[in-house]
Scaffold this motif. Structure first.
Motif, PDB file in Angstrom:
ATOM      1  N   MET A 170     -15.781  37.428   0.480  1.00 38.66           N
ATOM      2  CA  MET A 170     -14.859  36.800   1.427  1.00 38.66           C
ATOM      3  C   MET A 170     -14.263  37.858   2.357  1.00 38.66           C
ATOM      4  O   MET A 170     -13.828  38.924   1.907  1.00 38.66           O
ATOM      5  N   LYS A 171     -14.245  37.549   3.648  1.00 39.35           N
ATOM      6  CA  LYS A 171     -13.682  38.477   4.620  1.00 39.35           C
ATOM      7  C   LYS A 171     -12.179  38.251   4.757  1.00 39.35           C
ATOM      8  O   LYS A 171     -11.677  37.152   4.520  1.00 39.35           O
ATOM      9  N   LEU A 172     -11.484  39.296   5.185  1.00 36.71           N
ATOM     10  CA  LEU A 172     -10.059  39.204   5.485  1.00 36.71           C
ATOM     11  C   LEU A 172      -9.866  39.377   6.986  1.00 36.71           C
ATOM     12  O   LEU A 172     -10.448  40.280   7.599  1.00 36.71           O
ATOM     13  N   SER A 173      -9.049  38.507   7.568  1.00 43.36           N
ATOM     14  CA  SER A 173      -8.729  38.644   8.990  1.00 43.36           C
ATOM     15  C   SER A 173      -7.221  38.793   9.159  1.00 43.36           C
ATOM     16  O   SER A 173      -6.442  38.309   8.333  1.00 43.36           O
ATOM     17  N   LEU A 174      -6.843  39.472  10.218  1.00 48.12           N
ATOM     18  CA  LEU A 174      -5.446  39.542  10.635  1.00 48.12           C
ATOM     19  C   LEU A 174      -5.296  38.629  11.833  1.00 48.12           C
ATOM     20  O   LEU A 174      -5.885  38.862  12.890  1.00 48.12           O
ATOM     21  N   GLY A 175      -4.537  37.549  11.656  1.00 48.00           N
ATOM     22  CA  GLY A 175      -4.355  36.588  12.735  1.00 48.00           C
ATOM     23  C   GLY A 175      -3.605  37.189  13.905  1.00 48.00           C
ATOM     24  O   GLY A 175      -3.051  38.293  13.817  1.00 48.00           O
ATOM     25  N   PRO A 176      -3.558  36.491  15.034  1.00 49.46           N
ATOM     26  CA  PRO A 176      -2.833  37.008  16.201  1.00 49.46           C
ATOM     27  C   PRO A 176      -1.342  37.120  15.915  1.00 49.46           C
ATOM     28  O   PRO A 176      -0.787  36.340  15.138  1.00 49.46           O
ATOM     29  N   LEU A 177      -0.713  38.085  16.524  1.00 49.44           N
ATOM     30  CA  LEU A 177       0.729  38.293  16.382  1.00 49.44           C
ATOM     31  C   LEU A 177       1.458  37.106  16.993  1.00 49.44           C
ATOM     32  O   LEU A 177       1.344  36.843  18.188  1.00 49.44           O
ATOM     33  N   GLN A 178       2.226  36.407  16.181  1.00 50.60           N
ATOM     34  CA  GLN A 178       2.920  35.217  16.677  1.00 50.60           C
ATOM     35  C   GLN A 178       4.258  35.545  17.325  1.00 50.60           C
ATOM     36  O   GLN A 178       4.787  34.737  18.094  1.00 50.60           O
ATOM     37  N   TYR A 179       4.803  36.714  17.019  1.00 53.70           N
ATOM     38  CA  TYR A 179       6.149  37.049  17.482  1.00 53.70           C
ATOM     39  C   TYR A 179       6.088  37.965  18.706  1.00 53.70           C
ATOM     40  O   TYR A 179       5.029  38.468  19.076  1.00 53.70           O
ATOM     41  N   PHE A 180       7.247  38.207  19.303  1.00 53.81           N
ATOM     42  CA  PHE A 180       7.358  39.056  20.486  1.00 53.81           C
ATOM     43  C   PHE A 180       7.990  40.375  20.069  1.00 53.81           C
ATOM     44  O   PHE A 180       9.182  40.434  19.780  1.00 53.81           O
ATOM     45  N   TRP A 181       7.167  41.413  19.998  1.00 53.87           N
ATOM     46  CA  TRP A 181       7.636  42.740  19.615  1.00 53.87           C
ATOM     47  C   TRP A 181       7.607  43.659  20.836  1.00 53.87           C
ATOM     48  O   TRP A 181       6.805  43.465  21.758  1.00 53.87           O
ATOM     49  N   PRO A 182       8.458  44.691  20.851  1.00 53.35           N
ATOM     50  CA  PRO A 182       8.403  45.662  21.951  1.00 53.35           C
ATOM     51  C   PRO A 182       7.026  46.312  22.055  1.00 53.35           C
ATOM     52  O   PRO A 182       6.283  46.411  21.066  1.00 53.35           O
ATOM     53  N   ARG A 183       6.707  46.760  23.241  1.00 53.23           N
ATOM     54  CA  ARG A 183       5.383  47.317  23.522  1.00 53.23           C
ATOM     55  C   ARG A 183       4.984  48.410  22.541  1.00 53.23           C
ATOM     56  O   ARG A 183       3.912  48.361  21.928  1.00 53.23           O
ATOM     57  N   GLN A 184       5.851  49.405  22.362  1.00 47.60           N
ATOM     58  CA  GLN A 184       5.471  50.541  21.518  1.00 47.60           C
ATOM     59  C   GLN A 184       5.316  50.121  20.058  1.00 47.60           C
ATOM     60  O   GLN A 184       4.416  50.600  19.360  1.00 47.60           O
ATOM     61  N   GLN A 185       6.162  49.216  19.606  1.00 47.31           N
ATOM     62  CA  GLN A 185       6.037  48.717  18.233  1.00 47.31           C
ATOM     63  C   GLN A 185       4.693  48.012  18.041  1.00 47.31           C
ATOM     64  O   GLN A 185       4.035  48.188  17.005  1.00 47.31           O
ATOM     65  N   THR A 186       4.296  47.246  19.035  1.00 44.78           N
ATOM     66  CA  THR A 186       3.019  46.529  18.942  1.00 44.78           C
ATOM     67  C   THR A 186       1.847  47.498  18.938  1.00 44.78           C
ATOM     68  O   THR A 186       0.916  47.372  18.130  1.00 44.78           O
ATOM     69  N   LEU A 187       1.871  48.477  19.829  1.00 43.42           N
ATOM     70  CA  LEU A 187       0.791  49.474  19.877  1.00 43.42           C
ATOM     71  C   LEU A 187       0.708  50.246  18.566  1.00 43.42           C
ATOM     72  O   LEU A 187      -0.391  50.447  18.016  1.00 43.42           O
ATOM     73  N   ASP A 188       1.854  50.674  18.062  1.00 46.94           N
ATOM     74  CA  ASP A 188       1.863  51.439  16.809  1.00 46.94           C
ATOM     75  C   ASP A 188       1.344  50.587  15.651  1.00 46.94           C
ATOM     76  O   ASP A 188       0.613  51.081  14.783  1.00 46.94           O
ATOM     77  N   PHE A 189       1.730  49.323  15.632  1.00 42.84           N
ATOM     78  CA  PHE A 189       1.303  48.423  14.562  1.00 42.84           C
ATOM     79  C   PHE A 189      -0.219  48.322  14.520  1.00 42.84           C
ATOM     80  O   PHE A 189      -0.832  48.501  13.455  1.00 42.84           O
ATOM     81  N   TYR A 190      -0.835  48.060  15.658  1.00 40.57           N
ATOM     82  CA  TYR A 190      -2.285  47.865  15.653  1.00 40.57           C
ATOM     83  C   TYR A 190      -3.043  49.171  15.445  1.00 40.57           C
ATOM     84  O   TYR A 190      -4.173  49.153  14.921  1.00 40.57           O
ATOM     85  N   ARG A 191      -2.456  50.280  15.803  1.00 46.88           N
ATOM     86  CA  ARG A 191      -3.118  51.550  15.501  1.00 46.88           C
ATOM     87  C   ARG A 191      -3.069  51.860  14.012  1.00 46.88           C
ATOM     88  O   ARG A 191      -3.978  52.481  13.468  1.00 46.88           O
ATOM     89  N   ASP A 192      -2.045  51.378  13.330  1.00 45.02           N
ATOM     90  CA  ASP A 192      -2.021  51.450  11.866  1.00 45.02           C
ATOM     91  C   ASP A 192      -3.045  50.492  11.268  1.00 45.02           C
ATOM     92  O   ASP A 192      -3.710  50.811  10.280  1.00 45.02           O
ATOM     93  N   VAL A 193      -3.168  49.311  11.863  1.00 47.57           N
ATOM     94  CA  VAL A 193      -4.089  48.284  11.366  1.00 47.57           C
ATOM     95  C   VAL A 193      -5.522  48.811  11.298  1.00 47.57           C
ATOM     96  O   VAL A 193      -6.311  48.387  10.437  1.00 47.57           O
ATOM     97  N   ALA A 194      -5.867  49.734  12.170  1.00 48.17           N
ATOM     98  CA  ALA A 194      -7.229  50.272  12.201  1.00 48.17           C
ATOM     99  C   ALA A 194      -7.652  50.834  10.847  1.00 48.17           C
ATOM    100  O   ALA A 194      -8.846  50.831  10.515  1.00 48.17           O
ATOM    101  N   ALA A 195      -6.685  51.297  10.043  1.00 48.44           N
ATOM    102  CA  ALA A 195      -6.999  51.887   8.742  1.00 48.44           C
ATOM    103  C   ALA A 195      -6.844  50.898   7.586  1.00 48.44           C
ATOM    104  O   ALA A 195      -7.071  51.259   6.436  1.00 48.44           O
TER     105      ALA A 195
END
Length: 291
Positions: free
Chosen positions: A1-26
């Motif tokens: 079974m695969k795992l997916s990360l759904g789209p971000l439903q909330y509104f986060w500041p730009r840098q927080q969003t960028l940092d979050f997805y760069r962490d997600v890469a790992a």
């Protein structure tokens, strides 16, 4: 079974969003959905920013899908949607029939998001002819409805697309032309001041008896409880679920993903960390079992 990360439903500041997805890469994920699905006024990131993140995540071995708005209200939003579909590099998650139409016109394969409301095998087969390759079941579609739809597809000799089910997160229940966050703060929608950025996991809404009830997230209403289908993993496998979706949250995102990654590799289902999904079991969607 695969795992997916759904789209971000909330509104986060730009840098927080960028940092979050760069962490997600790992993180131990197979699929990552990127893009704004709730409100077109949320413009901390533009399409080029999402494509930049998509390139980084694809390089890290993730399948990237660009998610579209669930509610198209203006010509400008349709233009933005057209640019998403025509970017030519990544799959599209169609959350509105406008996106389905544009994908069909451009010969682009797509994922059917949970807001498309597919309730029978004829609709599913028709959309597969248009390019649907994965179906994310709606939040209220439980094991019985999915099983019946799968059996009807087989009886008609139709192949099932990949099947994705929401396994963790607050369920997106409804969308409206009104902005609930602005209304709660006594602000007009066109002068909202982007106040939803102050609520990284949505704005809690309680009943008059002070019972936690819903989450307000701009034009979206969510359930208050965090759904957890981890203990139902054996049942999900038996039903033919290919992908388990985890929705992003402000805290403990990596720990949740690692929890499900371990669970999918074990025979025994994990203990429940969130709430039991009543919809899945054919009952009311509100929490019926304590976390």
């Amino acid at each position: 079974m695969k795992l997916s990360l759904g789209p971000l439903q909330y509104f986060w500041p730009r840098q927080q969003t960028l940092d979050f997805y760069r962490d997600v890469a790992a993180w131990p994920l197979d699929i990552v959905y990127l893009g704004e699905t709730v409100c077109s006024k949320r413009r901390e990131l533009r399409l080029q920013d999402w494509l930049m993140l998509a390139d980084e995540l694809a390089e890290a071995g993730k399948q990237v899908v660009l998610s579209t708005l669930a509610l198209i209200e203006a010509e400008s939003e349709l233009g933005a949607l057209r640019r998403q579909v025509q970017q030519g590099r990544y799959l599209i998650e169609a959350n509105d029939l406008s996106a389905v139409q544009l994908c069909r016109e451009n010969g682009v394969a797509f994922v059917a998001g949970p807001s498309l409301n597919i309730y029978n095998h004829r609709a599913l087969a028709m959309l597969m002819q248009d390019g649907l390759m994965r179906w994310t079941a709606g939040v209220e579609q439980g094991r019985q409805l999915i099983g019946e739809l799968r059996d009807a597809m087989r009886a008609q000799g139709e192949p099932m697309p990949e099947l994705e089910v929401i396994g963790w997160g607050r369920l997106p229940l409804s969308f409206s032309a009104r902005c609930f966050t602005a209304r709660a703060l006594d602000l007009p929608k066109d002068q909202c001041g982007f106040r939803c950025i102050e609520h990284p996991d949505g704005l809690p809404l309680a009943t008059r008896e002070d019972r936690s009830f819903l989450r307000i997230n701009g034009i979206q209403i969510q359930g208050e409880e965090i759904t957890d289908l981890g203990p139902e993993l054996p049942e999900l496998r038996a039903l033919g679920v290919d992908v388990l979706r985890i929705y992003p949250q402000a805290q403990d995102g990596r720990a949740i993903v690692e929890h499900f990654d371990l669970a999918r590799r074990c025979v025994e289902p994990p203990p429940r960390r969130g709430a039991r999904n009543g919809y899945w079991h054919g009952g009311p969607g509100m929490r019926v079992e304590a976390p």
